[in-house]
Design an enzyme around this catalytic site. Structure first.
Site, mmCIF file in Angstrom:
data_model
loop_
_atom_site.group_PDB
_atom_site.id
_atom_site.type_symbol
_atom_site.label_atom_id
_atom_site.label_comp_id
_atom_site.label_asym_id
_atom_site.label_seq_id
_atom_site.Cartn_x
_atom_site.Cartn_y
_atom_site.Cartn_z
ATOM 1 N N PHE A 147 0.812 -1.221 0.000
ATOM 2 C CA PHE A 147 0.000 0.000 0.000
ATOM 3 C C PHE A 147 0.850 1.278 0.000
ATOM 4 O O PHE A 147 0.390 2.337 -0.387
ATOM 5 C CB PHE A 147 -0.872 0.041 1.261
ATOM 6 C CG PHE A 147 -2.029 -0.934 1.259
ATOM 7 C CD1 PHE A 147 -3.020 -0.863 0.289
ATOM 8 C CD2 PHE A 147 -2.155 -1.898 2.251
ATOM 9 C CE1 PHE A 147 -4.114 -1.733 0.312
ATOM 10 C CE2 PHE A 147 -3.234 -2.769 2.276
ATOM 11 C CZ PHE A 147 -4.210 -2.691 1.308
ATOM 12 N N THR B 82 -2.165 -6.615 -7.100
ATOM 13 C CA THR B 82 -2.115 -5.488 -6.153
ATOM 14 C C THR B 82 -2.655 -5.937 -4.814
ATOM 15 O O THR B 82 -3.270 -6.993 -4.702
ATOM 16 C CB THR B 82 -3.010 -4.315 -6.601
ATOM 17 O OG1 THR B 82 -4.388 -4.725 -6.500
ATOM 18 C CG2 THR B 82 -2.692 -3.874 -8.010
ATOM 19 N N ASP B 83 -2.462 -5.121 -3.808
ATOM 20 C CA ASP B 83 -3.193 -5.329 -2.560
ATOM 21 C C ASP B 83 -4.603 -4.752 -2.737
ATOM 22 O O ASP B 83 -4.908 -4.098 -3.743
ATOM 23 C CB ASP B 83 -2.459 -4.711 -1.366
ATOM 24 C CG ASP B 83 -2.873 -5.380 -0.063
ATOM 25 O OD1 ASP B 83 -3.904 -6.088 -0.049
ATOM 26 O OD2 ASP B 83 -2.180 -5.198 0.960
ATOM 27 N N TYR B 84 -5.415 -4.977 -1.753
ATOM 28 C CA TYR B 84 -6.849 -4.656 -1.763
ATOM 29 C C TYR B 84 -7.111 -3.193 -2.154
ATOM 30 O O TYR B 84 -6.784 -2.283 -1.397
ATOM 31 C CB TYR B 84 -7.381 -4.905 -0.353
ATOM 32 C CG TYR B 84 -8.831 -5.272 -0.251
ATOM 33 C CD1 TYR B 84 -9.218 -6.590 -0.019
ATOM 34 C CD2 TYR B 84 -9.824 -4.307 -0.333
ATOM 35 C CE1 TYR B 84 -10.544 -6.934 0.115
ATOM 36 C CE2 TYR B 84 -11.157 -4.648 -0.202
ATOM 37 C CZ TYR B 84 -11.512 -5.967 0.019
ATOM 38 O OH TYR B 84 -12.836 -6.303 0.162
#
Ligand code: BGC
Length: 762
Positions: free
Chosen positions: A255, A286-288
């Protein structure tokens, strides 16, 4: 499979090329297959593959995927995470396979962080075992269980180095050290992926969070990271690199920003470093919603940030649907190229291919494998692993182990808690079979000869706002609303007839983990008051400390005779505490993060630099690098942990005091068990590069091994050191070693070391 592997090299070769159902992992065949498939795909179908949606079972962001089944039907989804069970996954897979033009199977992911249904200790605890076999085995069991429940992809291992216990996610890390962190990263990847990804009991791993997520300013989650390349390469990047070298199939972006560019749009990170320098060939996710979050980072609107992300090297967009909504338009405007979309699509299809999903989309949907989940054998292994993760911080007067007789008062806010023992990020654990509480476990392991009395004594905290914030993912603070004085009184009454008091203190599980940073790391006032009252009874008090991070224990260390740090041990964590408290297992865990004396010392870590004004000794000196109000030393150093026996270390000797060039040398020490019990000891090797063109840490971990010694027994421990162990990245980011003086240290932790000096010439 194991049997086949052992039967000889011919089978081994065959196994490498042919999976059980005939699909090959031959790169040329894979390319031919995917080339042909991609020729048939429309731009929309390709962009659909780049979309990762979340199912309903566990979500960690504020937005959740909508209308998932329809999106799958419309070829708008490449993968889904957080749904489980073969039946549900089969049903979802059927939508993709039966209702879309090209029948491309979905990939099914999940945050399988420390075990699946059988939960193992939180990663920070697990790392304190320093036992790579045990760690690999925990990932193997997790993969076995998860794949039996329909899954083929885990968002693990998290290998972020962290030196800031304020950060809640330090609980998910392997601590502060790049050498140990790299070894653990490799073991985890091996455990999940095995040697044949297409087998139905291995799963794809995802190393995260790339990169530097553990170095956010002030320990606040998702916060800015700003770091020199020299530090990055030497101290923070090695575990990610180790996972890549071990063949990890996927990478998750972080992030945070790096050099002012969020990781999910950082081309230097995702393309120059990851793919060009390190040669990573897998898929990047990707992350969330981290693509969308770049709008708040200040990089532009959704179309802009999505294009930036694809161009930087991201393949799959988790939950946010920026790719799905904007890439086609960006393509028509020339803001992204077809080659970039193709690259991302290919990486995703390859991951599916390697898992064998094109061969059999239902490979992981075998209803008959239920009996592989939460088995007796897995739970037994989890119990042993938990015991190995516990760290004995203090044991004055050999109060521990407890005897299996008399009366034990079990008090404290966590003494009767079950779910909390699972720890943070245990969304997959079996909550219908929670761990036994400490109280129940002590009774079970002690047998009928011991009288166990219980009182809560205090709440974890009296702060109801905190209680609400940490009562998530099936965990509760379990607050008792009676006045604090009444709770303490009850505890004192319970303690009155006891021979020993076991006080279960610390944090609840969700006081660490994502979005769980803290600025105070002492025990909350309610717990301190209980301890003060218990100490006044004059009875021996043993603190069993539940925590997901290093806490500040300066007061408790002075006050209490014994402290056993048990982190959060997972499904069998309670029983494992009883095993250790009663001495059925002799503790051997060692800290992988430094415990500070106060919050102001943070960041504090053993491998710091000398500075130009180092403090000699421990007394304050004006114009030296130190504090007016606290010593420079931590409370408990990296590598520290006691046993019920004692070990003595002889002097360090080396086979060659003046090695040359590529020669190797052996450093040797004799370790003796000087106590009365058999025990395991993690022997640690550190090296200092005394003079360099760059300043170098005072010491760096370069080796470790665990030995078992019977009372009175001695063993010689040898470490082989080669110039490779001396290499570092200099200010030009050249990775090499420099000749000159080195100090070789060996000992039981990063502080109490024996050493010898050598001179290594080129
Ligand atoms: C976390 C990741 C996790 C992802 C999916 C994010 O919030 O940072 O570690 O894998 O959610 O659940």
């Amino acid at each position: 499979m194991h049997a086949i592997r052992k039967t000889g090299s011919l089978f081994l070769v065959l196994l490498l090329f042919i999976s059980a159902t005939g699909q090959t992992s031959d790169p040329a065949k894979m390319k031919t297959f995917i080339d042909a498939l991609m020729k048939k795909m429309t731009v929309d179908e390709k962009i659909g593959q780049l979309n990762l949606v979340v199912g309903g079972e566990a979500t960690t962001g504020s937005s959740v995927s909508q209308d998932v089944d329809n999106k799958i039907r419309n070829s708008n989804v490449g993968g889904i995470f957080s749904i489980t069970t073969p039946a549900r996954i089969r049903k979802t897979q059927e939508i993709a396979v039966n209702n879309t033009r090209l029948k491309i199977p979905l990939i099914f992911g999940m945050d399988i962080i420390h075990g699946y249904k059988t939960a193992f200790p939180i990663p920070l605890g697990l790392s304190c075992s320093w036992d790579l076999k045990l760690i690999e085995q925990s990932a193997r069991i997790a993969a076995q269980e998860a794949s039996a429940d329909g899954l083929c992809w885990t968002f693990s291992p998290m290998v972020d180095i962290s030196r800031d216990p304020r950060w809640g996610r330090i609980a998910e890390s392997s601590g502060e050290d790049p050498y140990l962190g790299s070894a653990i990263a490799k073991a985890m990847v091996k455990g999940y992926q095995g040697t044949n990804l297409a087998a139905n009991n291995t799963i794809l791993a995802c190393v995260k969070h790339f990169a530097l997520y553990g170095a956010g300013e002030a320990g606040r989650d998702y916060n800015t990271v700003d770091m020199s390349r020299v530090r990055m390469y030497n101290e923070y990047l090695p575990p990610y690199k180790a996972a890549i070298d071990a063949g990890v199939g996927t990478v998750m972006t972080s992030f945070n920003e790096i050099d002012g560019i969020p990781a999910s749009a950082n081309k230097w990170l995702l393309t120059d470093l990851l793919r060009r320098q390190w040669g990573f060939k897998g898929m990047v996710v990707t992350d969330y919603t981290s693509v969308n979050e770049m709008i708040d980072h200040g990089l532009g609107d959704l179309k802009t940030v999505s294009a930036l992300s694809l161009k930087a090297g991201v393949d799959m967009d988790m939950v946010g649907e920026g790719f799905l909504k904007t890439l086609k338009q960006s393509l028509s405007e020339g803001k992204v190229t077809m080659a970039e979309i193709d690259r991302a699509c290919r990486n995703i299809l390859e991951a599916k291919y390697k898992l064998g999903l094109f061969d059999d989309p239902y490979r992981y949907c075998d209803e008959n494998r239920k009996n592989e989940i939460f088995t007796e054998a897995n739970r037994k292994q989890a119990r042993l692993t938990a015991a190995k993760s516990y760290v004995l911080l203090k044991n004055q007067g050999d109060i521990l182990p407890l005897q299996k007789k008399g009366t034990i008062a079990v008090v404290g806010p966590l003494a009767n808690s079950r779910e909390n023992i699972l720890g943070t990020w245990a969304v997959t654990a079996d909550y219908s079979n929670p761990p036994k509480s400490l109280r129940e476990s002590l009774a079970e392991v002690a047998g009928s000869g011991v009288n166990i009395v219980y009182a809560k004594g205090a709440n974890v905290s009296e702060d109801s706002a905190l209680e609400a914030r940490v009562s998530v993912f099936g965990k509760k603070m379990e607050r008792d609303n009676r006045p604090a004085a009444e709770l303490i009184d009850e505890a004192l009454k319970a303690a009155a007839g006891a021979d020993v008091i076991v006080a279960a203190m610390g944090e609840t599980a969700e006081m660490t983990g994502e979005s769980s940073s803290r600025s105070e790391l002492t025990l909350p006032a309610s717990q301190q008051a209980l301890l003060d009252a218990l100490m006044k009874t004059g009875k021996p008090v043993v603190m069993v400390l539940f925590t997901g991070r290093p806490l500040v224990l300066s007061k408790e260390d002075k006050q209490l005779p014994a402290i056993l740090n048990v982190w959060f041990g997972g499904s069998e964590g309670g029983l494992a505490i009883a095993d250790v408290l009663f001495g059925d297992i002799n503790p051997s865990g060692k800290l992988t993060t430094t415990f500070p004396r106060n919050v102001g010392q943070i960041p504090i870590y053993y491998s710091h630099k000398n500075t130009g004004r180092p403090l000699a000794g421990n007394e304050f000196q004006k114009f030296r690098s130190n504090y007016l109000d606290v010593s420079n030393e931590p409370l408990y150093p990296f590598g520290y942990g006691l046993s019920y026996t004692t070990f003595s270390y002889g002097e360090v000797s080396v086979s060659n005091k003046s090695p040359k060039g590529a020669q190797k040398l052996t450093a040797t020490v004799t370790v003796t068990n000087t106590g009365k019990r058999a025990g395991d000891e993690v022997v640690q090797l550190y090296i200092r590069d005394v003079v360099g063109t760059n300043t170098r840490p005072l010491k760096e971990l370069k080796g470790f091994t665990t030995i078992s010694l019977k009372p009175g027994e001695s063993k010689q421990v040898n470490f082989t050191i080669s110039p490779d162990d001396l290499k570092f990245y200099n200010h030009e980011l050249k990775y090499d070693w420099e000749p000159g003086a080195f100090t070789i240290f060996i000992g039981p932790n990063s502080r109490d070391l024996k050493s010898t000096d050598i001179n290594w010439s080129k």
